[in-house]
Motif scaffolding. Structure first.
Motif, PDB file in Angstrom:
ATOM      1  N   GLU B 124       0.794  -1.301   0.093  1.00 24.53           N
ATOM      2  CA  GLU B 124       0.034   0.087  -0.058  1.00 24.53           C
ATOM      3  C   GLU B 124       1.062   1.257   0.058  1.00 24.53           C
ATOM      4  O   GLU B 124       1.391   1.572   1.181  1.00 24.53           O
ATOM      5  CB  GLU B 124      -0.920  -0.024   1.246  1.00 24.53           C
ATOM      6  CG  GLU B 124      -2.013  -1.066   1.277  1.00 24.53           C
ATOM      7  CD  GLU B 124      -3.186  -0.432   0.112  1.00 24.53           C
ATOM      8  OE1 GLU B 124      -3.404   0.606   0.067  1.00 24.53           O
ATOM      9  OE2 GLU B 124      -3.794  -1.256  -0.396  1.00 24.53           O
ATOM     10  N   GLU B 126       1.085   4.315   0.013  1.00 24.73           N
ATOM     11  CA  GLU B 126       0.881   5.554   0.693  1.00 24.73           C
ATOM     12  C   GLU B 126       1.260   5.385   2.063  1.00 24.73           C
ATOM     13  O   GLU B 126       1.657   6.291   2.680  1.00 24.73           O
ATOM     14  CB  GLU B 126      -0.575   6.175   0.604  1.00 24.73           C
ATOM     15  CG  GLU B 126      -1.444   5.467   1.466  1.00 24.73           C
ATOM     16  CD  GLU B 126      -2.512   4.464   0.664  1.00 24.73           C
ATOM     17  OE1 GLU B 126      -3.367   4.250   1.069  1.00 24.73           O
ATOM     18  OE2 GLU B 126      -1.796   3.728  -0.270  1.00 24.73           O
ATOM     19  N   TYR B 127       1.436   4.123   2.599  1.00 28.36           N
ATOM     20  CA  TYR B 127       1.811   4.112   3.908  1.00 28.36           C
ATOM     21  C   TYR B 127       3.039   3.051   4.346  1.00 28.36           C
ATOM     22  O   TYR B 127       3.499   3.000   5.540  1.00 28.36           O
ATOM     23  CB  TYR B 127       0.625   3.929   5.200  1.00 28.36           C
ATOM     24  CG  TYR B 127      -0.008   2.303   4.654  1.00 28.36           C
ATOM     25  CD1 TYR B 127       0.334   1.172   5.252  1.00 28.36           C
ATOM     26  CD2 TYR B 127      -0.894   2.363   3.729  1.00 28.36           C
ATOM     27  CE1 TYR B 127      -0.393   0.033   5.107  1.00 28.36           C
ATOM     28  CE2 TYR B 127      -1.697   1.133   3.496  1.00 28.36           C
ATOM     29  CZ  TYR B 127      -1.334  -0.002   4.164  1.00 28.36           C
ATOM     30  OH  TYR B 127      -1.681  -1.222   4.060  1.00 28.36           O
ATOM     31  N   ILE B 128       3.235   2.234   3.129  1.00 25.59           N
ATOM     32  CA  ILE B 128       4.688   1.380   3.590  1.00 25.59           C
ATOM     33  C   ILE B 128       5.783   1.937   2.879  1.00 25.59           C
ATOM     34  O   ILE B 128       5.790   1.815   1.727  1.00 25.59           O
ATOM     35  CB  ILE B 128       4.117   0.039   3.033  1.00 25.59           C
ATOM     36  CG1 ILE B 128       3.002  -0.652   3.797  1.00 25.59           C
ATOM     37  CG2 ILE B 128       5.423  -0.884   3.379  1.00 25.59           C
ATOM     38  CD1 ILE B 128       2.831  -2.188   3.519  1.00 25.59           C
ATOM     39  N   SER B 132       8.980   1.578   7.543  1.00 31.49           N
ATOM     40  CA  SER B 132       7.925   0.983   8.258  1.00 31.49           C
ATOM     41  C   SER B 132       8.052  -0.333   8.329  1.00 31.49           C
ATOM     42  O   SER B 132       6.817  -1.292   8.536  1.00 31.49           O
ATOM     43  CB  SER B 132       6.733   1.550   7.952  1.00 31.49           C
ATOM     44  OG  SER B 132       6.707   1.209   6.549  1.00 31.49           O
ATOM     45  N   VAL B 136       5.171  -3.495   9.397  1.00 31.32           N
ATOM     46  CA  VAL B 136       4.593  -4.478   8.564  1.00 31.32           C
ATOM     47  C   VAL B 136       4.806  -5.901   9.507  1.00 31.32           C
ATOM     48  O   VAL B 136       3.703  -6.362   9.288  1.00 31.32           O
ATOM     49  CB  VAL B 136       5.387  -4.593   7.143  1.00 31.32           C
ATOM     50  CG1 VAL B 136       4.585  -5.660   6.275  1.00 31.32           C
ATOM     51  CG2 VAL B 136       5.316  -3.199   6.427  1.00 31.32           C
ATOM     52  N   LYS B 183      -5.372  -6.780   2.820  1.00 34.30           N
ATOM     53  CA  LYS B 183      -4.717  -5.623   2.761  1.00 34.30           C
ATOM     54  C   LYS B 183      -5.250  -4.618   3.674  1.00 34.30           C
ATOM     55  O   LYS B 183      -4.668  -3.601   4.391  1.00 34.30           O
ATOM     56  CB  LYS B 183      -4.466  -5.009   1.397  1.00 34.30           C
ATOM     57  CG  LYS B 183      -3.463  -5.472   0.523  1.00 34.30           C
ATOM     58  CD  LYS B 183      -3.524  -5.484  -0.777  1.00 34.30           C
ATOM     59  CE  LYS B 183      -3.463  -4.020  -1.370  1.00 34.30           C
ATOM     60  NZ  LYS B 183      -3.560  -4.253  -2.817  1.00 34.30           N
ATOM     61  N   GLU B 184      -6.591  -4.732   3.631  1.00 34.44           N
ATOM     62  CA  GLU B 184      -7.216  -3.549   4.549  1.00 34.44           C
ATOM     63  C   GLU B 184      -7.137  -3.834   5.875  1.00 34.44           C
ATOM     64  O   GLU B 184      -6.955  -2.771   6.681  1.00 34.44           O
ATOM     65  CB  GLU B 184      -8.781  -3.821   4.223  1.00 34.44           C
ATOM     66  CG  GLU B 184      -9.446  -3.243   2.778  1.00 34.44           C
ATOM     67  CD  GLU B 184      -9.360  -1.857   2.663  1.00 34.44           C
ATOM     68  OE1 GLU B 184      -9.562  -0.887   3.528  1.00 34.44           O
ATOM     69  OE2 GLU B 184      -8.739  -1.357   1.727  1.00 34.44           O
ATOM     70  N   LYS B 187      -3.603  -2.802   6.802  1.00 36.21           N
ATOM     71  CA  LYS B 187      -3.514  -1.444   7.088  1.00 36.21           C
ATOM     72  C   LYS B 187      -4.180  -1.097   8.396  1.00 36.21           C
ATOM     73  O   LYS B 187      -3.470  -0.230   9.132  1.00 36.21           O
ATOM     74  CB  LYS B 187      -4.358  -0.923   5.850  1.00 36.21           C
ATOM     75  CG  LYS B 187      -4.256   0.682   5.761  1.00 36.21           C
ATOM     76  CD  LYS B 187      -5.080   1.443   4.650  1.00 36.21           C
ATOM     77  CE  LYS B 187      -5.125   2.874   4.505  1.00 36.21           C
ATOM     78  NZ  LYS B 187      -5.807   3.029   3.317  1.00 36.21           N
ATOM     79  N   MET B 190      -1.477  -2.055  10.904  1.00 33.52           N
ATOM     80  CA  MET B 190      -0.169  -1.332  10.758  1.00 33.52           C
ATOM     81  C   MET B 190      -0.632   0.204  11.572  1.00 33.52           C
ATOM     82  O   MET B 190       0.301   0.795  12.216  1.00 33.52           O
ATOM     83  CB  MET B 190      -0.053  -0.881   9.525  1.00 33.52           C
ATOM     84  CG  MET B 190       0.908  -2.221   9.006  1.00 33.52           C
ATOM     85  SD  MET B 190       1.191  -2.129   7.381  1.00 33.52           S
ATOM     86  CE  MET B 190       2.405  -0.690   7.275  1.00 33.52           C
ATOM     87  N   GLU B 191      -1.860   0.946  11.174  1.00 31.23           N
ATOM     88  CA  GLU B 191      -1.713   2.179  11.841  1.00 31.23           C
ATOM     89  C   GLU B 191      -1.931   2.228  13.414  1.00 31.23           C
ATOM     90  O   GLU B 191      -1.384   2.989  13.869  1.00 31.23           O
ATOM     91  CB  GLU B 191      -3.142   2.751  11.198  1.00 31.23           C
ATOM     92  CG  GLU B 191      -3.092   2.966   9.831  1.00 31.23           C
ATOM     93  CD  GLU B 191      -4.362   3.456   8.969  1.00 31.23           C
ATOM     94  OE1 GLU B 191      -4.538   3.828   8.004  1.00 31.23           O
ATOM     95  OE2 GLU B 191      -5.482   3.021   9.512  1.00 31.23           O
TER      96      GLU B 191
END
Lengths: 241, 197
Positions: B124, B126-128, B132, B136, B183-184, B187, B190-191
């Motif tokens: 993803e 935009e955030y990995i 980070s 993950v 993935k969702e 995400k 991860m957040e």
């Protein structure tokens, strides 16, 4: 040579491990396909007997005249055969899924295809008379099969709701009445003067009949419609005894 | 001379080696060495076990591969087939050890197995980021195993959908939906984890 490969080869040689023969895998796959085929065939037989039994309960004529047609339909469903048919579908799916490439197909597609095959083959089998043949075979060879599987016993053993079946044990010449021994071995005096008697329903001692009517008082039943025990649905006029 | 012989062996395709095994069992070492590293990492990524445990599992995998060699269908990729056996062995390991919760509890396992994310892989974007990776790894540890394995196969083992389908024995459509849902979920984890690091 790496450590793992050394260890693995050492173990293979020491324990004399041999690859499983190709034939074994072929047989396993063929076996699964065979089981899949058998489950479809068995499911089709099950579905054809479900149709046969539903038809044989002769409820279709009375659905509009009862207070709760849904209840009548539910009672007439041959649960044992529905269960066995669904079980065949599940086993069929599991066998298919475990064949070499069975996993590639979506559950819903395989399951729907199984259902469709069972419905088509089962209907065909029923139309050509296979359901009667199989059911008779089971009736003759499986103890208590009839009492457990045959939904007529549930539908036609409710005199208080107007459904009575049983064996004629005595016929009164006067007043057109007869004594019927119900499926529960209770005696009922059945008045049939006004009743419609279907062509294949013989009013003779020893005959088993289905009677649609009304319980007028305890153990006294007024018949509206008398059918043979083995008649079924629209084919009732044609069926050979 | 020895180098030439070795190079010749290395040049052989997997199927050629499989065929040669009938006459020379020692050729199996070539196949083992070809796959041991990647399967070792794969096993550690999906099970979060120590190197020692992974080695034991790996040995079992190669024994099973040898035993089931005749079930391999050359129409399909050998690597998918061997990964399938590794997957099955991992599942057996989890069942036998009852360690389904292992990923959430083991803290001694190093995260280096996730350090080699190829730069062109973008789970993803935009955030990995590279910095980070730890996030993950932590999120993957906490992710439901059915999503974890499919994500690992897709983004770390770089398998195509049809290969993942062959490895996990699920339809390609299911692979796609598991990846999307995974993935969702990753995400979200991860957040959550990112804020705790």
């Amino acid at each position: 040579m790496g450590e793992i490969s050394k260890e693995v080869l050492k173990k293979i040689k020491k324990e004399e491990i041999k690859p499983v023969s190709r034939l074994s895998f072929l047989l396993k796959n063929s076996f699964l396909w065979t089981l899949f085929g058998i489950s479809i065939i068995f499911g089709s037989i099950g579905f054809s007997i479900v149709l046969f039994m539903l038809e044989r309960t002769d409820i279709s004529t009375y659905l509009s005249s009862v207070n709760s047609p849904i209840k009548l339909i539910l009672i007439s469903i041959p649960l044992l055969w529905v269960f066995l048919t669904v079980l065949s579908l599940i086993l069929g799916y599991i066998n298919f899924r475990n064949t070499q490439r069975g996993y590639r197909f979506e559950f819903i597609k395989v399951f729907l295809l199984n259902i469709l095959s069972v419905i088509l083959l089962g209907s065909l089998l029923h139309l050509v008379g296979g359901s009667l043949v199989f059911n008779t075979l089971f009736e003759r060879n499986i103890p208590f099969y009839t009492q457990v599987a045959d939904s007529r016993y549930a539908v036609w053993n409710r005199p208080e709701e107007g459904f009575l079946a049983g064996k004629i044990v005595r016929i009164e010449k006067v007043g057109e009445s007869m004594l019927v021994l119900s499926l529960d071995d209770d005696e009922y005096t059945v008045l049939y003067e006004q009743a419609r008697i279907r062509p294949l329903a013989n009013i003779e001692i020893g005959e088993i009949i289905k009677i649609r009517g009304k319980l007028v008082e305890e153990n006294s039943f007024e018949a509206f419609d008398i059918m043979p025990w083995d008649g079924r649905g629209r084919h009732m006029q044609e069926i050979q005894k | 001379m020895r180098n030439i012989k070795k190079k010749t062996k290395e040049d052989l395709s997997d199927i050629e080696i499989v065929n040669l095994l009938k006459e020379d069992i020692d050729m199996y070492a070539v196949l083992i060495e070809r796959y041991e590293k990647q399967l070792m990492v794969y096993i550690r990524r999906i099970l979060f076990v120590s190197v020692e445990d992974a080695e034991d599992i790996l040995q079992e995998i190669f024994i099973k591969v040898y035993r089931n060699m005749n079930s391999y269908n050359p129409k399909y990729k050998f690597s998918s087939w061997i990964y399938r056996i590794a997957h099955n062995e991992a599942v057996s390991y989890l069942r036998s050890k009852k360690r389904k919760q292992l990923s959430k509890n083991v803290s001694s396992v190093e995260d280096d197995i996730f350090d080699k994310i190829p730069s062109d892989i973008d789970i993803e974007g935009e955030y990995i980021k590279k910095d980070s990776i730890k996030t993950v790894a932590q999120a993957l540890k906490n992710l439901d195993s059915k999503y974890r394995e499919v994500l690992i196969l897709r983004f770390f083992e770089e398998k195509e959908y049809n290969e993942i389908s062959e490895i996990l024995h699920i339809p390609s459509g299911t692979v796609a939906s598991l990846i999307n849902r995974g993935k969702e979920k990753l995400k979200i984890l991860m957040e959550k984890d990112g804020r705790n690091i």
